[in-house]
Design an enzyme around this catalytic site. Structure first.
Site, PDB file in Angstrom:
ATOM      1  N   ASP A 244       0.994  -1.411  -0.632  1.00  0.00           N
ATOM      2  CA  ASP A 244      -0.336   0.095  -0.338  1.00  0.00           C
ATOM      3  C   ASP A 244       0.952   0.902  -0.031  1.00  0.00           C
ATOM      4  O   ASP A 244       1.559   1.523   1.001  1.00  0.00           O
ATOM      5  CB  ASP A 244      -0.711   0.139   0.931  1.00  0.00           C
ATOM      6  CG  ASP A 244      -1.942   1.297   0.944  1.00  0.00           C
ATOM      7  OD1 ASP A 244      -2.123   2.335   0.261  1.00  0.00           O
ATOM      8  OD2 ASP A 244      -3.116   0.856   2.374  1.00  0.00           O
ATOM      9  N   HIS A 245       0.929   2.068  -1.340  1.00  0.00           N
ATOM     10  CA  HIS A 245       1.838   3.173  -1.264  1.00  0.00           C
ATOM     11  C   HIS A 245       1.328   4.677  -0.175  1.00  0.00           C
ATOM     12  O   HIS A 245       2.588   5.575  -0.021  1.00  0.00           O
ATOM     13  CB  HIS A 245       1.198   3.543  -2.359  1.00  0.00           C
ATOM     14  CG  HIS A 245       2.694   3.043  -3.754  1.00  0.00           C
ATOM     15  ND1 HIS A 245       3.588   3.123  -3.952  1.00  0.00           N
ATOM     16  CD2 HIS A 245       2.360   1.952  -4.153  1.00  0.00           C
ATOM     17  CE1 HIS A 245       4.371   2.386  -4.767  1.00  0.00           C
ATOM     18  NE2 HIS A 245       3.171   1.369  -4.923  1.00  0.00           N
ATOM     19  N   ARG A 246       0.272   4.227   0.495  1.00  0.00           N
ATOM     20  CA  ARG A 246      -0.213   4.931   0.997  1.00  0.00           C
ATOM     21  C   ARG A 246       0.465   4.595   2.830  1.00  0.00           C
ATOM     22  O   ARG A 246       0.366   5.497   3.728  1.00  0.00           O
ATOM     23  CB  ARG A 246      -2.200   4.925   2.247  1.00  0.00           C
ATOM     24  CG  ARG A 246      -2.558   5.517   0.180  1.00  0.00           C
ATOM     25  CD  ARG A 246      -4.065   4.936   1.044  1.00  0.00           C
ATOM     26  NE  ARG A 246      -4.360   4.193   0.704  1.00  0.00           N
ATOM     27  CZ  ARG A 246      -5.560   3.209   1.405  1.00  0.00           C
ATOM     28  NH1 ARG A 246      -6.436   3.998   1.238  1.00  0.00           N
ATOM     29  NH2 ARG A 246      -5.737   1.896   1.433  1.00  0.00           N
TER      30      ARG A 246
END
Length: 92
Positions: free
Chosen positions: A65-67
């Site tokens: 998850d790039h968050r």
């Protein structure tokens, strides 16, 4: 308190189904998923005997998850996982 402990990562062993490579998607409540492909026999040059030997390799994938993190952090994580799998005695 009765609250379930949740993980942040999952391991998918798609190699057990004969797949070499896949892009599994992490469950919504987790941040990353490490995928493990099937064992492949590959040629390896042995400089001491000057012959080709047979070696075993697996493909690892990491979907994240790039968050939560960026590509550099994910690459370092996957690199560390690969190093530990190459020398499992270091896990002790």
């Amino acid at each position: 308190t009765g609250d379930a402990v949740r993980g942040v990562a999952t391991v998918s062993n798609y190699g057990s189904l004969g797949l070499v490579w896949a892009t599994p998607i992490p469950p919504a409540e987790e941040s990353l998923l490490v995928g493990v492909g099937s064992v492949q026999q590959v040629p390896r040059w042995n400089p001491q005997s000057k012959t080709w030997d047979r070696g075993a390799e697996i493909e690892l994938t990491l979907t994240f998850d790039h968050r939560v993190g960026d590509g550099a952090a994910a690459a370092r994580c996957l690199h560390q996982i690969a190093k530990l799998l190459e020398k499992p005695a270091d896990l002790v």
